[in-house]
Design an enzyme around this catalytic site. Structure first.
Site, PDB file in Angstrom:
ATOM      1  N   LYS A  54      27.465  -8.570  37.392  1.00  0.00           N
ATOM      2  CA  LYS A  54      27.757  -9.540  36.229  1.00  0.00           C
ATOM      3  C   LYS A  54      26.489 -10.515  36.132  1.00  0.00           C
ATOM      4  O   LYS A  54      26.123 -10.878  34.938  1.00  0.00           O
ATOM      5  CB  LYS A  54      29.025 -10.385  36.872  1.00  0.00           C
ATOM      6  CG  LYS A  54      30.242  -9.857  36.715  1.00  0.00           C
ATOM      7  CD  LYS A  54      31.437 -10.695  37.508  1.00  0.00           C
ATOM      8  CE  LYS A  54      32.672  -9.773  37.628  1.00  0.00           C
ATOM      9  NZ  LYS A  54      33.771 -10.316  38.601  1.00  0.00           N
ATOM     10  N   GLN A  98      34.541 -15.201  42.894  1.00  0.00           N
ATOM     11  CA  GLN A  98      34.803 -13.755  43.060  1.00  0.00           C
ATOM     12  C   GLN A  98      36.228 -13.505  44.001  1.00  0.00           C
ATOM     13  O   GLN A  98      36.227 -14.063  45.377  1.00  0.00           O
ATOM     14  CB  GLN A  98      33.545 -12.956  43.500  1.00  0.00           C
ATOM     15  CG  GLN A  98      33.682 -11.298  43.688  1.00  0.00           C
ATOM     16  CD  GLN A  98      34.016 -10.834  42.175  1.00  0.00           C
ATOM     17  OE1 GLN A  98      33.240 -11.105  41.415  1.00  0.00           O
ATOM     18  NE2 GLN A  98      34.834  -9.738  42.290  1.00  0.00           N
ATOM     19  N   ASP A 121      37.243 -16.935  33.528  1.00  0.00           N
ATOM     20  CA  ASP A 121      38.184 -15.607  34.121  1.00  0.00           C
ATOM     21  C   ASP A 121      39.565 -15.954  33.404  1.00  0.00           C
ATOM     22  O   ASP A 121      40.337 -14.979  33.456  1.00  0.00           O
ATOM     23  CB  ASP A 121      38.318 -15.653  35.603  1.00  0.00           C
ATOM     24  CG  ASP A 121      37.151 -14.498  36.079  1.00  0.00           C
ATOM     25  OD1 ASP A 121      36.685 -13.724  35.329  1.00  0.00           O
ATOM     26  OD2 ASP A 121      36.581 -14.982  37.399  1.00  0.00           O
TER      27      ASP A 121
END
Ligand SMILES: NC(=O)c1ccc[n+]([C@@H]2O[C@H](COP(=O)([O-])OP(=O)(O)OC[C@H]3O[C@@H](n4cnc5c(N)ncnc54)[C@H](OP(=O)(O)O)[C@@H]3O)[C@@H](O)[C@H]2O)c1
Length: 287
Positions: A54, A98, A121
């Site tokens: 990412k 994460q 997200d």
């Protein structure tokens, strides 16, 4: 006849190229560099690879990325403190925590603490709620990536029966919500299946569109797929010999399906592209 292979890698590259141009234009107009702050707790090797991928993608697109690494024994309070600090930092537009987190930390406590405007997200209940109501602030990365792959294949979702395998908050549920909306690449009749679903194979065989997100290698076999169906494989499973496979028995299913995504090179690259897109959206919304 063999299925159309939906190439997520090349579609994601195209999107990232466009995004790079959009980031450059935004920066020249505002002087602001979009900034994604990633938080990695512990030393799970797969998570470290995901975060690195990412970050690399951010750099290529002209998005600033910073990594906050915390040890596996980090407490919930310590992680909440970091999230609050990133919430207050005006130079940060997107916050990515994460997953999974170590067992002593409640994931919902952390995800709920991310300020909704920086929740790239799309995990915060406010953003999930807006998405469900059809007025999204951010789109959930993996499901919206799947939607673009479906669009790329030319498959007509309106009126189609979509069977989603898996009901996770990250993939299954938001995927179903996107496909059931009124609008483009939506208007589907959606069934969500999970580990308690009865007659699963029979149900999947009725699907015009299958989205598999259960985390079981090659679970969807050719016998479960209606000829001509569109098959989106979200699963990422590492076999004992190190190979990466999806939730779909790709080699056999591609002989039956109308269109199919490979693993790797299908949904994975799209998830990253959508995260970058959301980071630019966040920078726009916050500036
Ligand atoms: N490509 C990407 O970018 C990307 C992104 C996210 C995830 N993934 C991959 O996608 C897969 C799913 O991820 P996730 O986070 O959604 O997983 P998850 O949270 O573990 O959820 C798995 C879901 O599958 C259901 N399930 C498990 N076994 C089943 C069975 N035998 N029959 C029917 N349903 C079954 C579970 O049902 P219950 O709810 O009843 O337990 C659950 O709803 C994983 O392989 C993950 O690595 C890929």
């Amino acid at each position: 006849m063999s299925a159309q292979i939906i190439d997520g890698k090349s579609l994601a590259e195209k999107l990232r190229g466009q995004l790079k141009a959009d980031v450059a234009e935004f920066q020249s107009q505002t002087g602001i560099v979009p900034h994604l702050a990633a938080v990695l707790v512990g030393d799970d090797p797969a998570s470290a690879v995901y975060v690195r991928n990412k970050q690399r993608a951010c750099e290529k697109a002209g998005i600033r990325s910073t990594l906050h690494r915390l040890p596996s024994e980090t407490t919930e309070t310590e992680l909440l403190d970091l999230v609050q600090q990133l919430n207050r930092d005006d130079s940060v537009h997107g916050i990515l925590v994460q997953l999974p987190l170590p067992p002593q930390i409640r994931e919902t406590a952390i995800l709920d603490a991310v300020v909704p405007m920086k929740d790239v997200d799309c995990f915060h209940p406010e953003n999930v709620g807006l998405m469900v109501q059809g007025r999204p602030r951010y789109l959930p990365c993996t499901p919206s990536g799947c939607q673009l792959l479906i669009q790329e294949s030319g498959f007509e979702t309106a009126g189609a029966h979509a069977v989603i395998l898996g009901r996770s908050e990250i993939v299954g549920k938001p995927m179903a919500m996107l496909l059931v909306q009124k609008g483009a690449v939506a208007n589907a009749t959606v069934t969500i299946a999970h580990s308690r679903t009865k007659n699963l194979a029979e149900l999947v065989r009725q699907a015009d569109l299958i989205v598999a997100a259960i985390g079981k290698p090659k679970f969807v076999t050719a016998e479960m797929v209606k000829p001509g169906a569109c098959v989106i494989d979200v699963g990422i499973n590492r076999l004992d010999d190190g190979t990466l496979v999806g939730d779909v028995d790709y080699e056999a299913v591609k002989e039956v399906a109308g269109a199919i995504t490979p693993v790797p090179g299908g949904v994975g690259p799209m998830t990253i592209a959508m995260l970058l897109q959301n980071t630019l959206t966040a920078a726009r919304l916050l500036s």
